[in-house]
Design a protein around this motif. Structure first.
Motif, short mmCIF file in Angstrom:
data_model
loop_
_atom_site.label_atom_id
_atom_site.label_comp_id
_atom_site.label_asym_id
_atom_site.label_seq_id
_atom_site.Cartn_x
_atom_site.Cartn_y
_atom_site.Cartn_z
N MET A 4 8.47 5.24 2.13
CA MET A 4 8.14 6.66 2.22
C MET A 4 9.20 7.40 3.05
N GLN A 5 9.69 6.76 4.09
CA GLN A 5 10.76 7.35 4.91
C GLN A 5 12.02 7.54 4.07
N GLU B 196 0.82 -1.20 0.00
CA GLU B 196 0.00 0.00 0.00
C GLU B 196 0.86 1.26 0.00
N ALA B 197 1.96 1.26 0.77
CA ALA B 197 2.83 2.43 0.84
C ALA B 197 3.49 2.69 -0.50
N PHE C 266 11.56 10.41 1.63
CA PHE C 266 11.67 11.70 2.30
C PHE C 266 13.14 12.06 2.53
N LEU C 267 13.91 11.12 3.07
CA LEU C 267 15.33 11.38 3.32
C LEU C 267 16.07 11.71 2.03
N ALA C 268 15.79 10.96 0.99
CA ALA C 268 16.45 11.22 -0.30
C ALA C 268 16.07 12.59 -0.83
N GLY C 269 14.78 12.92 -0.78
CA GLY C 269 14.34 14.24 -1.26
C GLY C 269 15.01 15.37 -0.50
N ARG C 270 15.09 15.23 0.82
CA ARG C 270 15.73 16.24 1.66
C ARG C 270 17.20 16.43 1.28
N CYS C 271 17.91 15.32 1.19
CA CYS C 271 19.35 15.39 0.89
C CYS C 271 19.62 15.86 -0.54
#
Length: 168
Positions: A118-119, A2-3, A122-127
């Motif tokens: 999803m975690q 689902e994620a 998020f981390l990849a997008g931030r970095c």
């Protein structure tokens, strides 16, 4: 499953449309553009050494690793090309990208959770946003060094600039 079926679009991070929301108001659009254009030169001047994160070649994940696939998807959405992903046991909660060629993404082993895509996204997008903005290296230097860098850049355009508290 689902994620993985719900994947927020993060391609908008690649452009400047969201930058007014992501950066403090003190970081003006012209200053952001200057960092973006000079990011590779700043990285060469300051230097990049992945050993500071406790990683080397043996800590690089194979491209077939499920976590690498998730992280690479983010890089592709941001149009940043290939990644090399390193896992740090020495710094288990680190998440940082360095503007190498290809980009090096270092994730601490406590954060490397392919079962939580999803975690990881998020981390990849931030970095990776920091890399695309030319701010990956300035974000990791000390406050003093960042002040020197920023005042040096501004001094190129405003030669009479004087800044107290940043003596060499």
């Amino acid at each position: 499953a689902e994620a993985r079926s719900y994947r927020p679009r993060i391609g908008a991070l690649a452009g400047a449309d969201l930058d007014d929301y992501l950066y403090p108001s003190a970081v003006s659009p012209p200053l952001r553009e200057l960092y973006r254009r000079l990011g590779d030169r700043i990285a060469k001047r300051v230097g990049i050494d992945l050993r500071r994160y406790g990683v080397g070649r043996s800590d690089r994940l194979a491209a077939t690793n499920p976590a690498v696939g998730i992280l690479q998807d983010v890089a592709n959405e941001l149009k940043l090309g290939e990644l090399e992903v390193y896992v740090s046991k020495e710094q288990p909660t680190i998440a940082v990208a360095e503007p190498t060629s290809p980009i090096s993404l270092v994730i601490g082993e406590a954060l490397l959770t392919p079962d939580k895509p999803m975690q990881l996204r998020f981390l990849a997008g931030r970095c990776l946003k920091l890399v695309s903005a030319g701010l990956a290296v300035p974000a990791r230097v000390s406050a003093r060094d960042f002040g020197l860098l920023r005042s040096g850049l501004i001094r190129q355009f405003q030669t009479d600039l004087t800044v107290s508290g940043l003596e060499r």
